[in-house]
Design a protein around this motif. Structure first.
Motif, PDB file in Angstrom:
ATOM      1  N   TYR A 288      -2.341  -2.377 -16.225  1.00  0.00           N
ATOM      2  CA  TYR A 288      -2.086  -1.020 -15.730  1.00  0.00           C
ATOM      3  C   TYR A 288      -2.051  -0.912 -14.211  1.00  0.00           C
ATOM      4  CZ  TYR A 288      -2.989   0.065 -20.576  1.00  0.00           C
ATOM      5  OH  TYR A 288      -2.915   0.095 -21.939  1.00  0.00           O
ATOM      6  N   SER A 289      -2.372  -1.990 -13.497  1.00  0.00           N
ATOM      7  CA  SER A 289      -2.357  -1.911 -12.031  1.00  0.00           C
ATOM      8  C   SER A 289      -1.057  -2.478 -11.472  1.00  0.00           C
ATOM      9  CB  SER A 289      -3.546  -2.696 -11.474  1.00  0.00           C
ATOM     10  OG  SER A 289      -3.316  -3.003 -10.124  1.00  0.00           O
ATOM     11  N   ASP A 290      -0.441  -1.741 -10.552  1.00  0.00           N
ATOM     12  CA  ASP A 290       0.810  -2.203  -9.935  1.00  0.00           C
ATOM     13  C   ASP A 290       0.599  -3.453  -9.087  1.00  0.00           C
ATOM     14  OD1 ASP A 290       2.074  -0.150 -11.086  1.00  0.00           O
ATOM     15  OD2 ASP A 290       2.073   1.167  -9.324  1.00  0.00           O
ATOM     16  N   LYS A 291      -0.656  -3.653  -8.685  1.00  0.00           N
ATOM     17  CA  LYS A 291      -0.927  -4.759  -7.754  1.00  0.00           C
ATOM     18  C   LYS A 291      -1.183  -6.098  -8.455  1.00  0.00           C
ATOM     19  CE  LYS A 291      -3.027  -1.610  -4.471  1.00  0.00           C
ATOM     20  NZ  LYS A 291      -4.308  -0.946  -4.240  1.00  0.00           N
ATOM     21  N   SER A 292      -1.290  -6.085  -9.769  1.00  0.00           N
ATOM     22  CA  SER A 292      -1.650  -7.333 -10.454  1.00  0.00           C
ATOM     23  C   SER A 292      -0.458  -8.278 -10.558  1.00  0.00           C
ATOM     24  CB  SER A 292      -2.177  -7.024 -11.861  1.00  0.00           C
ATOM     25  OG  SER A 292      -1.135  -6.576 -12.701  1.00  0.00           O
TER      26      SER A 292
ATOM     27  N   SER B 138       1.657  -7.352 -13.549  1.00  0.00           N
ATOM     28  CA  SER B 138       2.627  -6.277 -13.326  1.00  0.00           C
ATOM     29  C   SER B 138       3.872  -6.802 -12.623  1.00  0.00           C
ATOM     30  CB  SER B 138       2.019  -5.174 -12.466  1.00  0.00           C
ATOM     31  OG  SER B 138       1.029  -4.525 -13.187  1.00  0.00           O
ATOM     32  N   GLU B 139       3.650  -7.734 -11.721  1.00  0.00           N
ATOM     33  CA  GLU B 139       4.812  -8.284 -11.009  1.00  0.00           C
ATOM     34  C   GLU B 139       5.720  -9.055 -11.975  1.00  0.00           C
ATOM     35  OE1 GLU B 139       3.985  -9.995  -7.277  1.00  0.00           O
ATOM     36  OE2 GLU B 139       6.129 -10.296  -6.878  1.00  0.00           O
TER      37      GLU B 139
ATOM     38  N   ASN C 184       6.007  -8.388 -15.137  1.00  0.00           N
ATOM     39  CA  ASN C 184       6.663  -7.363 -15.962  1.00  0.00           C
ATOM     40  C   ASN C 184       7.782  -6.649 -15.206  1.00  0.00           C
ATOM     41  OD1 ASN C 184       5.171  -7.857 -18.275  1.00  0.00           O
ATOM     42  ND2 ASN C 184       3.557  -6.412 -17.721  1.00  0.00           N
ATOM     43  N   ARG C 185       7.537  -6.343 -13.933  1.00  0.00           N
ATOM     44  CA  ARG C 185       8.572  -5.664 -13.115  1.00  0.00           C
ATOM     45  C   ARG C 185       9.815  -6.527 -12.959  1.00  0.00           C
ATOM     46  NH1 ARG C 185       4.399  -3.766  -9.899  1.00  0.00           N
ATOM     47  NH2 ARG C 185       4.578  -5.550  -8.502  1.00  0.00           N
TER      48      ARG C 185
ATOM     49  N   ARG D 102       2.699   0.270 -25.525  1.00  0.00           N
ATOM     50  CA  ARG D 102       2.875   1.415 -24.627  1.00  0.00           C
ATOM     51  C   ARG D 102       3.380   2.666 -25.368  1.00  0.00           C
ATOM     52  NH1 ARG D 102       4.934   0.473 -18.493  1.00  0.00           N
ATOM     53  NH2 ARG D 102       2.817  -0.192 -18.153  1.00  0.00           N
TER      54      ARG D 102
END
Lengths: 125, 338
Positions: free
Chosen positions: B73-77, B80-81, B83-84, B124
Motif C-alpha cells: 500500500y505504500s508508493d515508496k516500496s 509498488s515500483e 507494480n507501477r 484489490r
C-alpha cells in the motif's frame, strides 16, 4: 557469648558460614521464584473470577465473604485498596509487581501471572 | 587450611556454585511493536538484559526496514515500483525483496498456482472492511492478469518484471513469515540463540526456553464460541516455524454466505474447502508461503502437496474435521472440549 565463640572449632565456624551463604542464596532464589506475568488473576473462594491486564490501570470492587473488597491496578502493579477484614494484612502488603496478595478472611487471592494462556508463548491464527 | 581441607573445599564449591548459578541464569525478555500492519512480538532468552534488548531492537528494525520494502500500500516500496512498472520495464530490487519474490514464485510453482502472488489485482476488488464484493464481470475481466508465470525474475541483474500491464503483485501472503526468518538471522548475528518471533500468526521459534523446554504455541480455534475455547490445540516447537490461514480473520456475511479473505487465485472467489490451516516447517517463508496454498487446495490435495514438500500441517476442513500430518503428531496436544 565470648566463651561460646571461643569454644567453637573451625569446623563450627565453617558450618556457620555455609549456613549463612545457603540462606542468602535461598533468599535470592525465592525472590526470583515469585510468580510473574502480564495479568492480574483474582480468585475468590478458590474460583478464578477475574483475569485483568496488568498494563491497564483500573479499580475493581468484588463481593467477598466479609463484604466488598477493592483491588487497584496502576502502573503495572496491584494492591488491595480496601477490604472488610479484621487485620488488613492484605492491605498492608501494599503494591506488588510479582507474587500474590492473600486475604484469608475473604477468601481472595490476587496473583500476578498469565491468564488462561499462561503456558503459551504465542498464538497462531 | 591444612587441618580442614575438606571443609574449605566444600565451602569453596558452595560459594562458586552460588555465584555461577546466579550469574549465568537466562531469563526471557519480550517486546511488542506494531509493524508490517500488524503486531510483532519478540521474546528472547538471554543471561544479559542489555544485550537481549539491543538484539530485539535490531531485529525489530530489520523487520521494519524489510516491511517498508515490500509494502503493497505504500508508493515508496520496491513492491509498488514493480507494480507501477508492470508491462513497462524490469525494476531493480534489494536482495531481500528478490529473495522473497523467488520464494513466492517457488511456492506458486509447487502449489500449481493455489498460492499466487499476482492475485493482488483481485484482492484489490474485495473490500472486506466495507462488506463489498466485486461483480462476476469485474472478476472475469481481471482474472487473466493473475498468473505467477508472468513474474520475470532476473537474479543476475537483480530485477523483477511483471510481464503484463495492470498486473499487481501482493506479497502479503508470504512476507510476514519471511520477515520472521530475517529476525531470527539477526538474532543469530547478535549472539542470541533462543527466542520466539511472532509476526501476528506467523511464528518462528529458535532454540529452547531457559527451562530447557520447547516453545509452546497455541493454534486458534477457527470456530471459537467464547473466551474459553479460543485455542484448538497447542504445539511444541524448537527451531521450527508455524503459520496459520483461517477463514475467520477477515470476512463478511452477505445473504447468509460467508465471504472471507483467502481467495482462490484460479476463481477470484474465497476458497471453501478448509476453514483453518496451520503449516509447520523449518522456515517462516515456507510456512507462510504454503498455508494459503493448502487452505485453497483443501485437505485431500493439500496433504498430498505437504507430503511432496516434506512439510507438516494441521488442517480443519469445511466439515470441521481435523487432519494432522505424522511429523507433528507427537508435538500436538488438542484441547479438551466440554
Amino acid at each position: 557469648m565470648r566463651n561460646a565463640i571461643k569454644s567453637t572449632t573451625i569446623a563450627d565456624r565453617v558450618l556457620l558460614a555455609l549456613l549463612v551463604i545457603s540462606s542468602l542464596t535461598g533468599m535470592f532464589y525465592s525472590r526470583d521464584a515469585l510468580s510473574k506475568g502480564e495479568d492480574v488473576l483474582v480468585e475468590i473462594n478458590g474460583k478464578l473470577t477475574y483475569t485483568l491486564p496488568l498494563s491497564q490501570d483500573r479499580e475493581i470492587t468484588v463481593n467477598a465473604s466479609h463484604g466488598q473488597a477493592t483491588i487497584e491496578i496502576k502502573d503495572g502493579r496491584v494492591k488491595m485498596k480496601q477490604a472488610e477484614c479484621g487485620n488488613h494484612i492484605c492491605m498492608k502488603q501494599g503494591w506488588i509487581k510479582s507474587g500474590s496478595i492473600v486475604c484469608l478472611p475473604n477468601g481472595i487471592v490476587i496473583t500476578i501471572g498469565n491468564g488462561r494462556k499462561k503456558d503459551l508463548d504465542a498464538v497462531t491464527g | 587450611m591444612t587441618r580442614y581441607p575438606l571443609l574449605y573445599l566444600i565451602m569453596l564449591i558452595a560459594v562458586t556454585s552460588a555465584i555461577s548459578c546466579t550469574g549465568n541464569k537466562a531469563s526471557t525478555y519480550k517486546k511488542t511493536r506494531p509493524l508490517m500492519d500488524t503486531i510483532v512480538s519478540i521474546t528472547v532468552a538471554s543471561a544479559d538484559k542489555d544485550s537481549a534488548e539491543k538484539a530485539i531492537d535490531s531485529a525489530l528494525s530489520e523487520i521494519e526496514r524489510f516491511g517498508n520494502l515490500i509494502d503493497f500500500y505504500s508508493d515508496k516500496s520496491e513492491l509498488s515500483e514493480i507494480n507501477r512498472n508492470a508491462g513497462l520495464r524490469p525494476v531493480r530490487v534489494s536482495p531481500e525483496t528478490m529473495d522473497l519474490i523467488v520464494n513466492a514464485v517457488a511456492a506458486a510453482e509447487r502449489s500449481g498456482g493455489a498460492f499466487d502472488p499476482t492475485v493482488g489485482v483481485i484482492v484489490r476488488l474485495w473490500d472486506f472492511a466495507n462488506r463489498k464484493m466485486p461483480s462476476d464481470d469485474e472478476i472475469k475481466l481481471l482474472l487473466p492478469l493473475v498468473n505467477y508465470r508472468d513474474i520475470i525474475v532476473d537474479r543476475d541483474n537483480s530485477t523483477v518484471f511483471l510481464k503484463r500491464k495492470g498486473m499487481l503483485m501482493d506479497l502479503g501472503g508470504i512476507a510476514k513469515g519471511y520477515a520472521a526468518d530475517l529476525a531470527v538471522e539477526s538474532f543469530r548475528r547478535n549472539g542470541i540463540s533462543s527466542g520466539l518471533v511472532a509476526i501476528a500468526g506467523d511464528i518462528r521459534a529458535f532454540g529452547l526456553k531457559p527451562d530447557g523446554s520447547e516453545w509452546n504455541v497455541g493454534i486458534k480455534n477457527p470456530r471459537q464460541t467464547s473466551d474459553k475455547d479460543e485455542i484448538m490445540a497447542k504445539i511444541r516447537l524448537k527451531d521450527r516455524a508455524i503459520s496459520t490461514a483461517g477463514d475467520y480473520e477477515r470476512f463478511f456475511i452477505l445473504s447468509g454466505k460467508k465471504y472471507h479473505h483467502i481467495l482462490d487465485p484460479k476463481t477470484g472467489y474465497p476458497a471453501y474447502k478448509s476453514i483453518s490451516v496451520s503449516v509447520v516447517a523449518d522456515t517462516g517463508a515456507l510456512t507462510d508461503g504454503f498455508d494459503n496454498a493448502v487452505f485453497v487446495l483443501g485437505p485431500e490435495k493439500g496433504l498430498k502437496l505437504l507430503k511432496e514438500m516434506g512439510l507438516d500441517a494441521v488442517i480443519t476442513d469445511a466439515n470441521g474435521a481435523t487432519h494432522v500430518t505424522d511429523g507433528i503428531r507427537e508435538k500436538l496436544t488438542f484441547e479438551k472440549r466440554d
